[in-house]
Design an enzyme around this catalytic site. Structure first.
Site, PDB file in Angstrom:
ATOM      1  N   ASP A 181       0.822  -1.219   0.000  1.00 39.65           N
ATOM      2  CA  ASP A 181       0.000   0.000   0.000  1.00 39.65           C
ATOM      3  C   ASP A 181       0.852   1.262   0.000  1.00 39.65           C
ATOM      4  O   ASP A 181       0.457   2.292   0.552  1.00 39.65           O
ATOM      5  CB  ASP A 181      -0.958   0.013   1.203  1.00 39.65           C
ATOM      6  CG  ASP A 181      -1.826  -1.222   1.278  1.00 39.65           C
ATOM      7  OD1 ASP A 181      -2.462  -1.550   0.264  1.00 39.65           O
ATOM      8  OD2 ASP A 181      -1.864  -1.870   2.341  1.00 39.65           O
ATOM      9  N   HIS A 211      -4.860  -2.798  -6.774  1.00 39.11           N
ATOM     10  CA  HIS A 211      -4.476  -1.435  -7.091  1.00 39.11           C
ATOM     11  C   HIS A 211      -5.601  -0.776  -7.877  1.00 39.11           C
ATOM     12  O   HIS A 211      -6.362  -1.428  -8.591  1.00 39.11           O
ATOM     13  CB  HIS A 211      -3.173  -1.394  -7.897  1.00 39.11           C
ATOM     14  CG  HIS A 211      -3.093  -2.412  -8.992  1.00 39.11           C
ATOM     15  ND1 HIS A 211      -2.613  -3.689  -8.784  1.00 39.11           N
ATOM     16  CD2 HIS A 211      -3.440  -2.357 -10.293  1.00 39.11           C
ATOM     17  CE1 HIS A 211      -2.669  -4.370  -9.916  1.00 39.11           C
ATOM     18  NE2 HIS A 211      -3.167  -3.593 -10.839  1.00 39.11           N
TER      19      HIS A 211
END
Length: 710
Positions: A181, A211
């Site tokens: 992340d 994503h």
């Protein structure tokens, strides 16, 4: 139980809060301070060894048991809770008076002493104060004054910076430098736009990565396995054979987005002979309740099948049915055996699946539940794969991905390997081995999975980190986090929506309290030792330890939650100790995303070292080195395993912010001088990690990047 800078209680009289937190499902999660005589205050996370030998006391003395699984996006925690009535939702944190009363409830609690539970509190407890008293006299490290000289950074164009690196190499890898992340997508997109970069590939891991990407029209796409370059015309995208794929989910969740948007992907997406994640792998994930049975995506079970050379690959679906049937029968023995051991029927499994979906989040897909219901399970799977994969005209083209990537490089084209997860989440890193994913997601793992000849082709790694608000999800140690990794799960906070709206909502006041009161000697070099004081922050909903307040506020204010799950990530300080090892293995280039967040901070904290402290005086032997109380672990020292990191506390260097000179793209003109505070932050990171900061992110758009002269 290891505990650290967290705590807080909701006021009983707060409007709307009592009702929001009235569930009793977590009543056993926060025993009184007096009942935690064996706990380890101020440590970052649960120590699994401690969990197996210590028992918590039930606040109400009630002994009816039920199990609640708390899952973070990367791992799962199962906590056994004692309660009078099983229910979902948050428990109103008890007041300090309630804690004191609970100390007299030992007789009833003793009857339930087999419960595994977390002893986290929202407010600052006495144990935390005692540990701070032990650490507050730590002599300031000389390194807190480094670097002595602040480097000046200037902005350059992408052609003068990133593109020069791309043009000098054959294989470009974009890899996470922390725990996932980090914002890798923006760098992937920047590299993919280079005209010589024709191939973008995902070469390992699976559906547990994710994503978000946008096309030129601003349309949003959420991908798991599909490479980010899929939206760029003229680019070829590959999913390599070391990836694991649930082809049904891939079609239903990812390809359907392209079909709905009218994007023709048949000439730009190609799939290799991937390992297949079946419904029984996902059910094993649900039923196993192991520490790494993460997101119900079947990652650990399918990698187990892969290593055992059982299971099936994509080619099996397109060939002889008899071979497919036999392999499915053989691999399914693990699932059927687990049902037998646990004495579970198909109906029991279906019930558990529906319980997982009962809050409206579809964690277990319908076809997985249908598999659990099916009497002839192998026949069900063969029909499923015939209909959804082999005979599906929308299924992408297949090819030998390894051959195609090698051929592209030999033609002089550039290959971009898009890394999932990160260095520290790699199963090949022993330091966090118990709380990692199931693939080798280091840069070395990417290159190995691509099978591109590292002696023949020049490769480079672009590492990506994030600051302020470096984050990790899932269980495990992370000394620089504001709260333990499973803090939100332990409070049954599954999404940010589970928090009352006004909870720790004033980010400005919370960050000010952190840097003003949490580090009371920050302006006195002789006294500031980098240890954060366990001060409290109060708002209309109650009193909170500053670590909890920052964790909640950071997740809410910075949007640090899963794109789909909305599960909050645990934020903290930029960690130079961990980053130094990443740089030494796959450095030196580093891009730091989201640095425009610093526009809203009075100061920015950077962890430059750890101090080991166990209140019980216990030592830990890691790789032959014995860690004892007071030991300092500096950036560049060997990073110990989690058994030691559970008891490590960050030593934080503070750097003045740059509020008066914001860098956010919406507020800054290109090529204007960068503020001194930002330059000091970058100088500090480079000094302690030996990296080269290539670029920084300063906004949400794909081109909101400031490239730095090297």
């Amino acid at each position: 139980m290891p505990v650290r800078r967290y705590g807080g209680r909701y006021n009983n009289s707060s409007s709307g809060v009592s009702n929001a937190l009235s569930s009793s499902s977590t009543a056993g999660l926060r025993p009184s301070p007096s009942s935690r005589e064996n706990s380890t205050p101020l440590s970052t996370h649960h120590d699994p060894a401690f969990l197996s030998t210590n028992h918590a006391k039930n606040e109400g003395g009630l002994c009816q048991k039920h199990h609640v699984r708390f899952r973070e996006p990367s791992v799962e925690v199962e906590v056994e809770i004692m309660d009078d009535e099983p229910s979902r939702g948050l428990q109103k944190p008890p007041s300090r008076a309630r804690h004191a009363a609970d100390a007299n409830n030992n007789s009833a609690s003793a009857q339930c002493n087999t419960t595994r539970t977390s002893d986290y509190t929202f407010y600052t407890n006495e144990d935390q104060k005692k540990v701070y008293e032990a650490l507050r006299s730590l002599r300031p490290l000389p390194e807190l004054q480094e670097p002595r000289r602040v480097k000046e950074y200037s902005e350059v164009s992408i052609k003068e910076s990133l593109y020069r690196i791309v043009e000098a190499h054959d294989v470009i890898m974009v890899a996470g430098a922390f725990f996932g992340d980090e914002g890798k997508g923006k760098t992937v997109d920047a590299v993919a736009h280079h005209p010589l970069c024709t191939c973008i590939a995902r070469v390992n891991s699976g559906e547990n990565a994710g994503h978000t990407v946008y096309d030129k029209a601003g349309r949003k796409f959420v991908f798991n396995l599909a490479p980010s370059g899929l939206l760029l015309p003229g680019k070829r995208n590959y999913i390599g054979p070391e990836c694991v794929m649930d082809p049904v989910s891939f079609m239903e969740k990812e390809i359907i987005q392209l079909i709905s948007a009218g994007i023709d992907y048949h000439d730009r997406l190609f799939i290799g002979n991937v390992c297949i994640v079946t419904p029984y792998h996902k059910l094993l994930d649900l039923l196993g309740s192991a520490a790494n049975s993460s997101t119900l995506k079947g990652m650990a079970p399918v990698h187990g099948s892969k290593v055992m050379k059982r299971g099936i690959r994509l080619d099996h679906i397109f060939n002889d049915d008899e071979t497919l049937r036999k392999r499915l029968e053989k691999d399914m023995e693990t699932y059927l055996g687990l049902l037998k051991v646990k004495n579970l029927s198909d109906a029991d499994v279906v019930r558990l699946c529906r319980e997982e979906n009962s809050d409206g989040v579809l964690r277990v897909p319908d076809y997985v539940i249908a598999f659990a219901q099916a009497k002839e399970k192998v026949k069900f799977l063969m029909n499923l794969y015939h209909d959804r994969v082999r005979n599906n005209p929308d299924f992408p083209a297949r090819c030998d991905v390894i051959y195609e990537l090698r051929a592209a490089v030999l033609r002089g084209e550039k290959v971009l390997l898009e890394g999932p997860q990160s260095y520290w989440l790699s199963n090949a890193r022993t330091k966090f081995w118990e709380s990692t994913t199931s693939a080798d997601t280091t840069a070395a793992g990417l290159l190995a999975a691509s099978q591109l000849n590292f002696q023949q082709f020049k490769s480079v790694v672009l590492n990506v980190h994030k600051a302020p608000g470096s984050s990790r999800v899932g269980i495990g140690a992370c000394p620089s986090s504001f709260v333990p990794q499973d803090f939100f799960s332990a409070q049954n906070i599954k999404t940010l929506h589970d928090l009352p709206p006004a909870t720790c909502a004033n980010f400005e006041a919370i960050q000010r309290t952190l840097f003003r009161d949490g580090f009371p000697y920050s302006n006195d070099k002789a006294k500031h030792n980098g240890i954060m004081a366990p001060v409290e922050y109060s708002d209309e909903t109650g009193d909170y330890n500053i670590g909890v307040a920052m964790a909640i506020a950071s997740a809410q204010h910075h949007g640090e939650c899963g794109a789909v799950t909305k599960k909050p990530r645990v934020c903290g300080f930029f960690d130079c100790v961990l980053q130094h090892e990443v740089n030494s293995i796959q450095g030196p280039y580093l891009t730091i995303s989201a640095l425009d967040r610093g526009d809203e901070y009075d100061k920015v904290g950077v962890t430059i070292a750890y101090v080991y402290y166990n209140p019980e005086g216990k030592q830990v032997n890691v790789n032959g080195h014995v860690y004892k109380n007071g030991d300092i672990i500096r950036a560049g020292d060997p990073v110990p395993s989690e058994s030691a990191l559970y008891h490590c506390h960050p030593i934080v260097k503070l750097i003045d912010g740059w509020r008066d000179n914001p860098i956010a793209a919406a507020k800054r003109r290109r090529n204007t001088p960068l503020p001194r505070g930002l330059c000091e932050l970058l100088s500090t990171i480079e000094y302690f990690t030996n990296c080269k900061v290539l670029s920084i992110g300063n906004g949400p758009n794909g081109d909101d990047i400031i490239y730095l002269r090297q």
